[in-house]
Motif scaffolding. Structure first.
Motif, mmCIF file in Angstrom:
data_model
loop_
_atom_site.group_PDB
_atom_site.id
_atom_site.type_symbol
_atom_site.label_atom_id
_atom_site.label_comp_id
_atom_site.label_asym_id
_atom_site.label_seq_id
_atom_site.Cartn_x
_atom_site.Cartn_y
_atom_site.Cartn_z
ATOM 1 N N LEU A 1 49.492 2.947 5.623
ATOM 2 C CA LEU A 1 50.884 2.994 6.075
ATOM 3 C C LEU A 1 51.778 2.319 5.041
ATOM 4 O O LEU A 1 51.362 1.370 4.381
ATOM 5 N N LYS A 2 53.020 2.789 4.947
ATOM 6 C CA LYS A 2 53.982 2.240 3.976
ATOM 7 C C LYS A 2 54.835 1.157 4.618
ATOM 8 O O LYS A 2 55.514 1.398 5.611
ATOM 9 N N LEU A 3 54.795 -0.036 4.039
ATOM 10 C CA LEU A 3 55.595 -1.172 4.474
ATOM 11 C C LEU A 3 56.755 -1.324 3.498
ATOM 12 O O LEU A 3 56.554 -1.241 2.292
ATOM 13 N N VAL A 4 57.969 -1.513 4.011
ATOM 14 C CA VAL A 4 59.117 -1.736 3.127
ATOM 15 C C VAL A 4 59.823 -3.047 3.478
ATOM 16 O O VAL A 4 59.979 -3.354 4.648
ATOM 17 N N PRO A 5 60.234 -3.818 2.481
ATOM 18 C CA PRO A 5 59.755 -3.681 1.105
ATOM 19 C C PRO A 5 58.273 -4.070 1.032
ATOM 20 O O PRO A 5 57.814 -4.863 1.858
ATOM 21 N N ASP A 6 57.543 -3.556 0.059
ATOM 22 C CA ASP A 6 56.098 -3.835 0.016
ATOM 23 C C ASP A 6 55.780 -5.316 -0.217
ATOM 24 O O ASP A 6 54.743 -5.791 0.191
ATOM 25 N N GLN A 7 56.736 -6.070 -0.832
ATOM 26 C CA GLN A 7 56.516 -7.516 -1.043
ATOM 27 C C GLN A 7 56.479 -8.285 0.284
ATOM 28 O O GLN A 7 56.070 -9.418 0.339
ATOM 29 N N PHE A 8 56.937 -7.640 1.374
ATOM 30 C CA PHE A 8 56.937 -8.286 2.686
ATOM 31 C C PHE A 8 55.501 -8.638 3.111
ATOM 32 O O PHE A 8 55.284 -9.572 3.868
ATOM 33 N N LEU A 9 54.532 -7.898 2.578
ATOM 34 C CA LEU A 9 53.127 -8.136 2.893
ATOM 35 C C LEU A 9 52.730 -9.571 2.546
ATOM 36 O O LEU A 9 51.879 -10.161 3.222
ATOM 37 N N ASP A 10 53.351 -10.142 1.513
ATOM 38 C CA ASP A 10 53.047 -11.523 1.111
ATOM 39 C C ASP A 10 53.342 -12.532 2.232
ATOM 40 O O ASP A 10 52.793 -13.621 2.256
ATOM 41 N N TYR A 11 54.246 -12.177 3.138
ATOM 42 C CA TYR A 11 54.629 -13.081 4.226
ATOM 43 C C TYR A 11 53.782 -12.895 5.477
ATOM 44 O O TYR A 11 53.944 -13.598 6.447
ATOM 45 N N LEU A 12 52.864 -11.911 5.424
ATOM 46 C CA LEU A 12 51.992 -11.672 6.563
ATOM 47 C C LEU A 12 50.634 -12.310 6.310
ATOM 48 O O LEU A 12 49.835 -12.473 7.112
#
Length: 142
Positions: free
Chosen positions: A131-142
């Protein structure tokens, strides 16, 4: 909506429950692509991003937030619906005050004239690229 050539300031809430996160679902008709983004919205003039976060969740899904903790700031340059976008995102970790939200599969709500869906998504589906997360850098906060 925002004017073209404008930098928007938004606040987003990262709400986790074990290995899943609460996300809004979006669709870009030009790219023909589905994507996911944390709920939140625009910060209004004279309003703190913290206050905006609480207001946006109340307006969109009638949810009260608790345990709100500032995580950081992201700058996002992107193209949506064929137009260039530029956002400064204030990221918060938070929880739902009402436990009923953790039991719901999804919530359909109105944003302007559009119907939107918010739902629980396994974080692994973003990490794997399924799945596409926007912005992709948001993944760093998960």
């Amino acid at each position: 909506m925002h004017k073209e050539g404008e930098i928007r300031v938004l606040c987003l809430g990262a709400i986790k429950d074990g290995d899943r996160v609460f996300m809004g679902e979006g669709y870009d008709p030009v790219k023909e692509e589905h994507f996911y983004r944390a709920l939140g919205g625009g910060v209004e003039f004279g309003e703190t991003s913290y206050a905006a976060l609480k207001r946006e969740f109340q307006e969109e899904i009638q949810a009260e937030l608790t345990n709100i903790k500032y995580l950081g700031c992201l700058e996002s340059l992107f193209t949506f619906n064929g137009k260039q976008g530029h956002e400064i995102l204030q990221i918060y970790q938070c929880d739902f005050a009402d436990p009923k939200f953790y039991q719901m599969d999804n919530i359909v709500f109105a944003e302007g004239k559009r119907k939107k869906t918010a739902l629980w998504v396994e974080i692994e589906r973003f990490k794997s690229g399924e799945l596409k997360l926007v912005p992709d850098q948001f993944l760093d906060y998960l």
